[in-house]
Structures are given as structure tokens and as C-alpha cells.
Enzyme design. Structure first.
Site, PDB file in Angstrom:
ATOM      1  N   GLY A 121      25.126 -15.645  57.458  1.00 52.18           N
ATOM      2  CA  GLY A 121      25.212 -14.566  56.479  1.00 52.18           C
ATOM      3  C   GLY A 121      25.948 -13.374  57.075  1.00 52.18           C
ATOM      4  N   CYS A 122      26.480 -12.523  56.204  1.00 52.85           N
ATOM      5  CA  CYS A 122      27.257 -11.376  56.686  1.00 52.85           C
ATOM      6  C   CYS A 122      26.357 -10.391  57.430  1.00 52.85           C
ATOM      7  CB  CYS A 122      27.969 -10.698  55.526  1.00 52.85           C
ATOM      8  SG  CYS A 122      26.932 -10.378  54.090  1.00 52.85           S
ATOM      9  N   TYR A 123      25.230 -10.045  56.833  1.00 61.05           N
ATOM     10  CA  TYR A 123      24.327  -9.107  57.516  1.00 61.05           C
ATOM     11  C   TYR A 123      23.845  -9.675  58.845  1.00 61.05           C
ATOM     12  CZ  TYR A 123      23.814  -6.055  53.341  1.00 61.05           C
ATOM     13  OH  TYR A 123      24.010  -5.182  52.296  1.00 61.05           O
ATOM     14  N   THR A 133      25.191 -11.712  60.837  1.00 62.10           N
ATOM     15  CA  THR A 133      26.260 -11.686  61.841  1.00 62.10           C
ATOM     16  C   THR A 133      26.313 -10.320  62.520  1.00 62.10           C
ATOM     17  OG1 THR A 133      27.580 -13.349  60.702  1.00 62.10           O
ATOM     18  CG2 THR A 133      28.769 -11.847  62.157  1.00 62.10           C
TER      19      THR A 133
END
Lengths: 259, 259, 259, 259
Positions: D66-68, D70
């Protein structure tokens, strides 16, 4: 200028930071200058009406609060005044976000449109001059020392502040109990709105208004209380609050001229 | 500075407006100062490669075009060079819109974030210094005098220029014929893209790129030709075009280092 | 729905385009559907108070104008009604720019934040359904046929319309003469402001307000008149104008509830 | 679809959340569905190359993070792997802020331009599905249970994530010691940059790039470590990281095709 104005007028509301701190020793540390008028500092009333309505009414010199402290102190007040030891007072974290007008109107490179738009950043991490203002007033409300971590951020928008606060609950408390505490505490306050879950405040809800909107959540997984607070930094965080203080000082209806 | 640089270097590309106009008499009128080096003005090559590729290749001093004139002249060139009298040359209207970085990097109040965001305005209406630059170069392409109305606007975005041009067709011409004229004219140009209806260029299509994108429409109801042109003002409208000129002046591949 | 509402209420203000055009034959061409209630179309009053105040006062069905036509017609009216043949009526160019809320509240891809932000584009070039609305009302004001070129653009901001109009003066006229014409014409209008050079309207000046602000410039180099007009598309371009119409229809003060 | 793709291809990189969690019991709680392919869940490798480079190289199925998570895990990793008990693992607070493209490309009301622009808000407070992903991977790095408070916010910009993390130092540690730990830990990593004080990362620094930029500060007044981490959610937070994983899986240079 404040001393000069006081010679000319009966009452002064100062929007700068010059009279916001109580302890003169904090000025060199956080503002980079020594305070020359400790007498006026002692006299000045911290102009957050929800904290000091009566003192403001009688004041000659009101220090209009900083924008960040306004959003933070209104979020913390019911908690700090609850009497019981609800949260760990040495472990309050404040992650605050402000629109660009918070930096003032003088054009400087960091606030030049092409530098701000489509960008998000933190600044003055653990070093912002609003930190001691928050700690002094929070300590006064709690009746004991309060220490906070305060980290401001710059949002690519014109106006609005949203502060997210994280506090550690000493005893497990249900969200509903805390909500009830807040509801009771702020009953009758003309410029406060409490969101009921799943509602959450957004900065646009207070655009152009003198309101502060609050919400709270309890993360039951680790006993954290999360508070969210929004104001318009130009209104409740500055000129609107000054008008509110003026209304109180003049004995006018407190909401006069405000939305 | 350009004279000093020419004493030090073999070749200079100047990104200012100092050598863009051919007629020295225009400088006092549009730039507010008299030109002191008419010899260099005569020598300078107007560095729009799509107009002057060969002259640029041989130049010692290249005047890098203005951002607005780049977007406008690339839209007009096939029309002006078509030989036939396609449009009324005394009646070309240019409504141009630019992102804020077009105003440069020095922080000034009109480009302060809170002043620009959520706002749209025209400025220097019928008085912008890019007007004579457009007229001189357009006149050179047409082989006769061209007069334009040029009105720039400020868009709340960081970068990009979109120019909308309105020209009066002398004879009824189908959209497809004009499209074919443009297609032929720009065949092989490395930094030009022509949109086929219903496609229209948007500034984001050329974000960070040296391309100019064009589209045209004929309003059959009143015989108007409408041209739409987009560039990134920081690339094709400034530094990218300078790199393109440098590539040509050095005999390097024209697209080197450009997207 | 309008017919149903008229059965239920005494008076209806319709904010859609259904009753804005006078000629039913234009509906299939510009709106893509045939009009089924030509009787109501005949009865409907075009609700731009500055044009039709008396008719609105007496109307049962008011067609609230489109946002673009509002900004355009208020800019043109003094010119078109001046009696003398001031400008070429077959050669009026309108380059209009609107914030994203002009596209309505239903979420669609072109108005999704990541698609709009930092982007500028034209759309429906020479094909927007507000074109015949402008031509019909302008023709009525001029007493003869008016043809316009109308090109709308999308600005990355929430609200506001700025229209730039270009008209060809038949006789040379000084800026000051035209300004005086406008000043006289709009004397007493509650929601119009005329800027005196070098002033120019900006969309933020009418944010949240029912005002239309105008400025004009004459480009003496080629005898073009340039008009600039701003409104808030959500207020004077929609709901605010509906309130203004309601006030007139009810005999209330026309400015009631409006800023 | 992943099972079907695995039948067709040798290797799959999945950008959804379907294979990011290790414990199938977490799916009903955080994603609202039961996992049907526990075998594949067991096989899937969590594709954060800085954590699992070797496992990714050998994987058949990679779950792109997920972006968060990461942005958060790259900020925490050196701390969690330091061996010594540097911070309180039950008391990590993550205040994350994302641009609107993090919400995907389907147009929905909360991401409609007029709803997002000039607005800032928190969402899914203490309830975001990236929370268990962070806790699982952080726990794996620390070798013991890690609990976090995770609060995401929506920033009015297209792309970029900035996460501010607050951890409690168990022993007083100087900023410089921690910086050195981070410097050593990430030496040689192709997509990590560490800012030296007073430098701080901003989301625009990684616009369009696969880099993660970090900074840290120690608030000596209360022993808090503050970490700041930025990525471009569309690159290192999504497609760029998938390319990085593909490069590793194929034995190609890891930085191929990435900026």
C-alpha cells in the site's frame, strides 16, 4: 507599539505574539528576543474567550491567541479540566496543518504560488514558537505541567487549520463517555460545534466563520484518544477572535459581526 | 550582460526580451527603455526553431522567444505562410492564459499563494510587451503587416500556457482542409502535435515537455477559425526552447535532453 | 417537472435550460431534444433582472439564465442598447472561463480532482448550448441579429466565471466615452460594479456575491473594444440570481438575502 | 483474478490489497471479506524491495505494498531493526497525509474537484485498512509485536504522501546518532534519500520519482523521535514500486525505467 497604543486608547487587543506568553524567560528561547515590558506581560490577558471570558471582559490589554494554539487549546480544554487524570499530560502529540495565509501577507519565496501549489511539507519541527503558548495555557487548565510535541505542516490551500491531537488515556474510556464530557463542557458556547461519529470536521466547514469544530475518536486497540479540531486561521485564529474579544470587552453581544 | 557574455563566449542564448524585437523604436513603447545596442539587435536571431532553424544554426546571438509568442506563432505559422489570403491579417484576436510561474520566481504580492489560488483574472489588457514580438514575427511570416489583439490572463496553476486564437476566414474553408494544411506544414517537426477533432489540447498534456500541441475548429455559423495552442511555459516557452536552440547551434540532435 | 410544479405552485423559477430559449427549433440543435411545451416556452420570462425586471415581476414561470450568458449579456447590454451602431454585431467574440462547479455536482471523470487540478483546457469549442441563449437575448437587446463566437474554458478553481469579449468598434470611440455610457446605463443597478482603469475585475472579487463586475478597454491600435466581466457562477450565475428573481416576483426588496 | 493470472503467467505482481496481509483472519476485520486463497496468501511475498529484496527475486506472486505502508515502513525500518530497544513499540503514532490520486481514478463525490479544493480533512480515523499491513510488517522487522495509531488525511493536491511519525525513545539519543544509524542502514539503497538538518523533505521533491525521502528530529524536551517520510503515491507508492519489483524478479537492473 502596544505601550504607545495603551497611552492613546483605553483598551488594546494585540494580534502579535508579544504578550501571549506569561513567562518572560520564554521569549528569548522561542521568539529570539528579550521582553522589555514585563509589567504589561503580567497585565495582559490571554484572549481565548472560551478559557478566559471574564478576564477578557475586564482587561485593558488582550493578547489575541496564536492560530495553532486556538485550535489546540479548544480541543484539549474539556479533557484538561475534567479533574480526573484522564490522559498522560507528558505525552500529548499535536500534528497541525495550516493553509498558506497562516504565514502572513508579505510575499516570500516559500509562499510564492509556484512553490506552494501541489506541495505538502512540515516546518519548524519541534521548534515552533506556538509550542510554549500551548504548554503554558494547557498547564494552567490542567493545574499541572503539560508537555506537548508540536509539528506544524503547510497545506496547499488559502485558509484553514486542522489539528490532529493524540493523547494516551490513563484508564479505558468509551468514546461515548468522552463525547458526553465534551458536550457538557461546551454547552452554550456560541462558537463551538462537536461532531458526532461518524462525522468529522473539515476545514471548509468553518471557512469564513468564527467556529471551532471538534471530533474525537478512541482507538480501543491501544487506548489512544484522537482529537480533531478545525478553525479558519484568519477568523477564529486571528481577526474573528479579536472581534469576539472586542465584543466581550465592550459588553456587546459576543457573536456580533461574526458568522 | 549579453555584450559582456559575447566577449567571453562564442555563442549566447538570451532568455530575456532584450533582443526579441527587430525594430529598436518599439523598445521605448513596450519595454520602457531605449535600446543601446542596435548592432546586436540587428545581428540577433529570433530563436523559434520552427521558424528560423537555419538562422539559429548559424547564429552567434539567439533571442529566445517569449512564452506567449511561442504558443501563438506556432499556432499561426501554417496559416500565415499558406500564400493564399486565408484570413484577415488585421483582425486576429489572441486570448492567452498562463500559469503563475510565467511571472517569474521573485515573490511578489500578486503571485503570493493566497492571492492567486481560486482566482482568475486578465492583466495588461491590450498592453502586454509580447504584442509587438508577435506582430513582428507574424508579419515576417505573412509577408505583410499583421495586427493582433493580445489579452493575457492568469490561471491558478503552476505551469502551462493555453492560447485561444480567433481569425476571420476570407473564404469559407472546411475544417478538414485546414487540418490538412497544418498536417502537411508541420510534418517532421519534432515538437509539434496536432489534435484531430474531437480532440483538444490541455495544458497537462505538455507538462514538463518541449511539445506544442495544436487544434483548430471552424465555426461555420460565422466563418471564424479558432486555434488552440498549448505549451509548458517553462519548457517550450523558456528553458526547453533554449536547449533546443543550443542543440541546433551546436549541431547536436535537436531533441537531445528534451521530452 | 416544471409543468407539474406549475400545477402545484403559483410561480416557478426554473434553473435548468428548458425554458431559456425562445425559438423551439433551437432545442434539437443545441440541446439534443425537441421541446414539448411550446406554450410554456412562450410564456416563460428570461430571468435576467437587469434586462427584464418588469416582466419578471409579473411572471408565472421564470427561466433563470445560464451562468455564461449572465456574465456575457451584462457586459454587452449597454453597448447593444446604445442605439447608435457602435459595434459590428456579426463579429463578437466571447472567450469565457469557468471554475469547475459550473459543471455541476455529479462526480464525473473530467471533474475528478486529479484530472482538473493544475490543468487548463477549452471545451465544446463553437458548440456550447449557451451560444443560442446569448444570441437570442443579445439580438433582442440590439433589435437586430447578433452572431457570436463562444468558446468556454475550464479553470482549476471551484467557482467564478470571467468572460473576455472582443467587439469591433464601427467608429473610433474613446475609452472614457464608453465608460461613461456604461456608467450611465447601469446607474442604480444594485448588483453591478464598473471598474475604472487601471482597475480590472478578478473572480475572487465576487466570490459568494451576487455582483457582476465589469471593465472595458479600447485597443486604439486596431479599434477593438475589450470587455471583461466576472460573476460567481453559483450566485449571480445560478442560485443568487434565482433569489433575486424571487425577490422581484414577490415584491420584496431585490437585494434581500444577497451579498 | 490473481489465481487466473497465475495460471496464465509465470509471475504476478498484484497492486491490490488482496495479498498484502499475512494473517487471513485480518481480512474480515479490515477489508470486510474472508480470504479464499490462504495457500496463495502464504506464498505471496510482500513487495517492498528495501525489506524483502531476495524474497521478491524468487517470488511467483508479489503483493505490491500500500502507498501509506510504503512511506511508513521505510521510515521505521532502521529503527525497528536496530536490535537495541530504541523506541516503545506499543506507542508509535502515524499521522499521514495523501494527495487525492491516492483515492483512485473513479470519480466519486468526495474527490470531485469542488469538494476537495481548498479543503483539508482526516478520514477513517483509527480504522484504515493499511493499519494491519503496517503492524504486520513492522512486527516482522522488530521481531516483536508493534502497535500503531494510524490517521490518514486528504491534502488538496494531486499526488504525494507525507507521513509524520512520532515514537518514544526509551533512552535519550542524540539526533546525530540516529541520523548515523539511518545513514548506515540505507547506504547503497538506490531509492532512498536522507535529509540532513535543517533539511526536510517535501512531497514535490519526489514528484514523479520512485524515491522515498526521510528526515528525523529529536525533541529533547520530551524524548520524542519525529520521523518525516515522503513518496509519490503513484510511483514508489504504486506503479513505480511494481516496476522496481519486476526489475528484481526479472534480474534486470533495479532502477531500470525509474527516476
Amino acid at each position: 507599539r502596544v505601550p504607545e497604543l495603551l497611552a492613546l486608547c483605553e483598551k488594546v487587543i494585540d494580534l502579535s505574539g508579544d504578550f501571549r506568553l506569561t513567562d518572560p524567560a520564554l521569549y528569548p528561547l522561542w521568539y529570539g528576543y528579550g521582553h522589555k515590558r514585563e509589567d504589561l506581560l503580567k497585565e495582559a490577558v490571554y484572549g481565548l474567550p472560551e478559557l478566559n471570558r471574564q478576564e477578557v471582559a475586564a482587561a485593558r490589554l488582550v493578547a489575541n491567541p496564536g492560530c495553532y494554539p486556538t485550535s489546540v487549546l479548544l480541543a484539549l480544554k474539556p479533557l484538561l479540566m475534567a479533574g480526573a487524570n484522564l490522559v498522560d499530560l507528558g505525552d500529548i502529540i499535536i500534528d497541525a496543518k495550516s493553509g498558506v495565509s497562516g504565514a502572513g501577507r508579505s510575499p516570500k519565496l516559500p509562499f510564492h504560488y509556484p512553490e506552494c501549489s501541489e506541495n505538502f511539507k512540515a516546518y519548524r519541527v519541534a521548534a515552533h514558537q506556538h509550542t510554549p503558548e500551548i504548554e503554558e495555557q494547557a498547564g494552567r487548565l490542567a493545574g499541572e505541567k503539560v508537555t506537548v510535541n508540536f509539528t506544524p505542516h503547510l497545506v496547499p490551500m488559502v485558509r484553514g487549520i486542522l489539528s490532529t491531537l493524540y493523547a494516551k488515556l490513563k484508564e479505558p474510556l468509551a468514546e461515548e463517555e468522552l463525547l458526553e464530557l465534551y458536550r457538557e463542557h461546551y454547552r452554550g458556547e456560541p462558537f463551538l460545534r462537536l461532531h458526532t461519529p461518524p462525522g468529522l470536521p473539515e476545514t471548509r466547514f468553518v471557512w469564513g466563520s468564527n467556529f471551532c469544530e471538534l471530533a474525537l475518536r478512541v482507538d480501543r486497540r491501544n487506548g489512544r484518544l484522537i482529537l480533531i479540531s478545525v478553525i479558519d486561521n484568519l477568523i477564529k485564529g486571528a481577526a474573528g477572535q479579536a472581534v469576539q474579544n472586542m465584543n466581550i470587552m465592550q459588553g456587546w453581544p459576543e457573536t456580533e459581526g461574526l458568522l
